[in-house]
Write a protein that holds these residues in place. Sequence first.
Motif, short mmCIF file in Angstrom:
data_model
loop_
_atom_site.label_atom_id
_atom_site.label_comp_id
_atom_site.label_asym_id
_atom_site.label_seq_id
_atom_site.Cartn_x
_atom_site.Cartn_y
_atom_site.Cartn_z
N ASN A 62 14.79 -13.23 -10.50
CA ASN A 62 14.06 -12.93 -11.83
C ASN A 62 12.60 -12.67 -11.42
OD1 ASN A 62 13.32 -12.71 -14.38
ND2 ASN A 62 13.55 -14.76 -15.04
N LEU A 63 12.58 -11.46 -10.60
CA LEU A 63 11.06 -11.04 -10.43
C LEU A 63 10.19 -10.77 -11.43
CD1 LEU A 63 9.54 -10.50 -7.34
CD2 LEU A 63 10.31 -8.02 -8.04
N PRO A 64 10.59 -10.25 -12.39
CA PRO A 64 9.62 -10.21 -13.47
C PRO A 64 8.99 -11.14 -14.09
CG PRO A 64 11.75 -8.75 -14.03
CD PRO A 64 11.97 -9.72 -12.56
N LYS A 65 9.79 -12.31 -14.00
CA LYS A 65 9.27 -13.81 -14.41
C LYS A 65 7.92 -13.87 -13.50
CE LYS A 65 9.99 -18.43 -15.34
NZ LYS A 65 11.01 -19.67 -14.84
N PHE A 66 7.88 -13.73 -12.25
CA PHE A 66 6.62 -13.86 -11.42
C PHE A 66 5.60 -13.00 -11.78
CE2 PHE A 66 4.11 -12.67 -7.86
CZ PHE A 66 3.52 -13.96 -7.43
N MET A 67 6.09 -11.53 -12.13
CA MET A 67 5.37 -10.44 -12.10
C MET A 67 4.39 -10.59 -13.53
SD MET A 67 6.99 -7.34 -10.24
CE MET A 67 5.60 -6.27 -10.30
N GLN A 68 5.20 -11.16 -14.58
CA GLN A 68 4.56 -11.26 -15.73
C GLN A 68 3.73 -12.64 -16.02
OE1 GLN A 68 8.07 -10.95 -18.34
NE2 GLN A 68 8.41 -8.90 -17.75
N ALA A 69 3.63 -13.45 -14.96
CA ALA A 69 2.99 -14.78 -15.26
C ALA A 69 1.45 -14.37 -15.10
CB ALA A 69 3.29 -15.51 -13.65
N SER A 70 0.67 -15.31 -15.57
CA SER A 70 -0.75 -15.22 -15.33
C SER A 70 -1.49 -14.97 -14.16
CB SER A 70 -1.51 -16.24 -16.33
OG SER A 70 -1.48 -17.55 -15.59
N ASN A 71 -2.44 -14.60 -14.05
CA ASN A 71 -3.02 -14.46 -12.74
C ASN A 71 -3.27 -15.63 -12.14
OD1 ASN A 71 -3.49 -11.64 -13.04
ND2 ASN A 71 -5.54 -11.32 -13.49
N GLN A 86 -2.13 -19.50 6.54
CA GLN A 86 -1.17 -18.74 7.06
C GLN A 86 -0.51 -17.99 5.61
OE1 GLN A 86 -0.52 -17.97 9.90
NE2 GLN A 86 0.83 -16.22 9.35
N MET A 87 -1.18 -16.98 5.25
CA MET A 87 -0.74 -16.02 4.13
C MET A 87 0.43 -15.59 4.41
SD MET A 87 -2.90 -16.41 1.69
CE MET A 87 -4.56 -16.87 1.43
N PRO A 88 1.46 -15.22 3.36
CA PRO A 88 2.71 -14.64 3.39
C PRO A 88 2.58 -13.07 3.66
CG PRO A 88 2.45 -15.26 0.97
CD PRO A 88 1.31 -15.82 1.95
N LEU A 89 1.25 -12.63 3.33
CA LEU A 89 1.10 -11.07 3.44
C LEU A 89 -0.24 -10.81 3.93
CD1 LEU A 89 2.29 -8.05 3.18
CD2 LEU A 89 1.63 -8.46 0.61
N ALA A 90 -0.54 -10.02 4.99
CA ALA A 90 -1.95 -9.81 5.30
C ALA A 90 -2.68 -9.03 4.15
CB ALA A 90 -1.93 -8.70 6.38
N GLY A 91 -3.77 -9.52 3.96
CA GLY A 91 -4.63 -8.97 2.69
C GLY A 91 -4.51 -9.89 1.42
N LEU A 92 -3.80 -10.88 1.47
CA LEU A 92 -3.74 -11.75 0.03
C LEU A 92 -4.62 -12.79 0.37
CD1 LEU A 92 0.07 -12.66 -0.41
CD2 LEU A 92 -1.43 -11.55 -2.08
N SER A 93 -5.34 -13.17 -0.86
CA SER A 93 -6.04 -14.20 -1.06
C SER A 93 -6.28 -14.61 -2.38
CB SER A 93 -7.59 -13.79 -0.34
OG SER A 93 -8.39 -14.76 -0.50
N VAL A 94 -7.17 -15.65 -2.63
CA VAL A 94 -7.52 -16.26 -3.90
C VAL A 94 -8.94 -16.12 -4.12
CG1 VAL A 94 -7.40 -18.27 -5.44
CG2 VAL A 94 -5.28 -17.51 -3.90
N ASN A 95 -9.26 -15.44 -5.20
CA ASN A 95 -10.83 -15.55 -5.48
C ASN A 95 -10.98 -15.90 -7.11
OD1 ASN A 95 -13.50 -14.80 -5.56
ND2 ASN A 95 -13.29 -12.67 -5.36
N THR A 118 -5.42 -12.19 -5.29
CA THR A 118 -6.16 -10.77 -4.75
C THR A 118 -5.26 -10.14 -3.73
OG1 THR A 118 -7.62 -11.70 -3.37
CG2 THR A 118 -8.21 -11.30 -5.74
N TYR A 119 -5.04 -8.88 -3.67
CA TYR A 119 -4.48 -8.31 -2.39
C TYR A 119 -5.52 -6.99 -2.16
CZ TYR A 119 -1.35 -5.62 0.21
OH TYR A 119 -0.69 -5.02 1.54
N GLN A 120 -6.02 -7.10 -0.53
CA GLN A 120 -6.95 -6.09 -0.42
C GLN A 120 -8.29 -5.97 -1.08
OE1 GLN A 120 -6.30 -5.18 2.48
NE2 GLN A 120 -4.19 -4.71 2.92
N GLY A 121 -8.56 -7.27 -1.80
CA GLY A 121 -9.64 -7.57 -2.45
C GLY A 121 -9.58 -6.90 -3.92
N GLN A 122 -8.42 -6.69 -4.32
CA GLN A 122 -8.10 -5.96 -5.71
C GLN A 122 -7.18 -7.13 -6.66
OE1 GLN A 122 -9.38 -3.27 -7.12
NE2 GLN A 122 -10.14 -2.85 -5.27
N LYS A 123 -7.60 -7.52 -7.70
CA LYS A 123 -6.94 -8.70 -8.68
C LYS A 123 -5.64 -7.70 -9.02
CE LYS A 123 -11.05 -10.83 -10.48
NZ LYS A 123 -11.66 -11.47 -11.50
N TRP A 124 -4.84 -8.51 -9.72
CA TRP A 124 -3.51 -7.92 -9.95
C TRP A 124 -3.54 -6.73 -10.81
CZ3 TRP A 124 1.30 -9.32 -8.27
CH2 TRP A 124 2.46 -8.86 -9.10
#
Length: 436
Positions: free
Chosen positions: A115-124, A318-327, A332-338
Motif C-alpha cells: 500500500n505505497l500510497p498510504k506512505f506517500m499520503q502520510a504527513s511530512n 546509515q540511510m536507506p538512500l543517499a541524500g535522505l535526511s531529516v530537517n 528531505t531528499y537532496q535538500g528538498q522537502k516532500w
Amino acid sequence: MSVKIRQLEIENVKRVKAVTLTPTENGLTVIGGRNGQGKTSVLDAIAWALGGDKLRPSDAQRRESVIPPRIHIELSNGLIVERKGKSSALHVIDPTGQKAGQRLLDSFIEKLALNLPKFMQASNKEKADTLLKIIGIGDELAGLERQEQSLYNQRLEIGRIADRKRKHVEEMEYYPDAPDEPVSAADLIRRQQDILARNGENQRKRDQLATMLKDKSRVEEKIAELQAQLAQYTGQAETLAANIETAQKTVAELQDEGTAELEASIANIDAINVKVRANADKVRAQQEADELSGQYNDLSAQIDGVRKARLNLLEKAQMPLAGLSVNDGELTYQGQKWDCMSGAEQLKVSTAIIRCLNPECGFVLMDKLEQMDPETLAAFGKWLEGEGLQVIATHVGTDDTCSIIIEDGYIKEDRPQEVPQSAPKAEMPKWTPGTF
C-alpha cells in the motif's frame, strides 16, 4: 535473502478477467494499458492476497462474472498463496506441503509495500518518523530537537527583553554635567556652616585687632598724659606691640571663602539629584542590555552546537538512500522537502524507505508510474536492480516502457525485458481462462 514474487495468476478480481504474470526478479515490471483496463486491479489483487482481508477491495469480484475471484501467487521462498472459492479464503502452503496462514505472511511482508500510497499520503512528520525508526536514531534526534527548541525559545525571549532594554536606554535622558552621586542637602548645609564659622572666627580676630588698636591709642594717650606712669605701662606697651605685630601678620594672611556655589547647589539640589538618578538608571539599563546580549550570544552558540550534533548524528546514520535526511522534523531528499520533490523522487524515496522497514520483503507494488519519463524510468529500474528489489507497477499508456499490456482484463501483449544473467527470467506460461 529477501522474498520476491515469482509468479502470479489472477482471475475475476475487479476489472481483471484472467492474467498470468512472471515479474522480473530484480527491477521493474511495468503493467501498461489504457485507463479502466485492469492495471490497478492486478496490484489490488496482490495486496489482498498477501496483506489480508483489510486490503480486500470493497467490490472484489468482477461484476460481469458469476465465478468468484481466484488468486494464485508463488513466492521465492517456496510459499504458495491462494485465495479462492465463494469466501475467497486464504490458503498458504509452505515448501513441505504444510498449511500456514496470514501470520506467516505478516512476518516477512511489509504492509506498506502493498500500500505505497498510504506512505506517500502520510504527513511530512510521519514520513520522517518512519525514516528515523529505520536508522534507529529517532529518540536521540528528538532529544536534540527538543533541546534546540528550548534553547531557541530562551534566546528568543532574551532577545526580545534586550531589544526593549536598548530602546528604553535610547529614550532615557542623560546629563553629562551632573555629579556621579546624589547630592546631600545636609552635607552642603554642614559645609556652609563650617565656612560661616571660620568666617565668624576671622571676624572675631578682626574685631580683636580693632580693640587692640583702640587700646594702643588709649595707652599712648595715657603715656603722653601720664609720663609719670611710663615705667608702669612700658612693659604693657611692649607686650601689646608684640601681640599687635603677630595679629597683623595673621590677619593679613586670612582669606574669606565664598558660599555662593554651595548656596546655588542647595537651591538646585532636587534638580541635580533628578539628573544623577536618571544617569544611574541609564547606566544600569545599558549594563542589563549588554548582559542580555551576552546571554543571547551564548544561547546562539549552544543552539549551533546542538544543530551540529544533530547533523553529525544524521550524517553518521546509515540511510536507506543517499541524500535522505531529516530537517526540522521533516523528511528531505537532496535538500528538498516532500512537496518540493518530483513525483519520480517521491516514488524512489518511498520505495527505499519501505524496503528497509522489512528487509525480508523484496518487492513493492506501485501505481501510476507514468509520472516518470522514459529516461527516469530506466534509471529507476537500474537502481532497483542494484538494490535487488522487485517492483510491480502500473503505467497508463502502451509505450515501450511497459512490460505487458492489459486490455479488457486480459494480457494483450507481453514484451521481453532485459534480465540480469544471474537471475534469468522464467518463461511466462500462456493463460487459459478458467484454469488454475
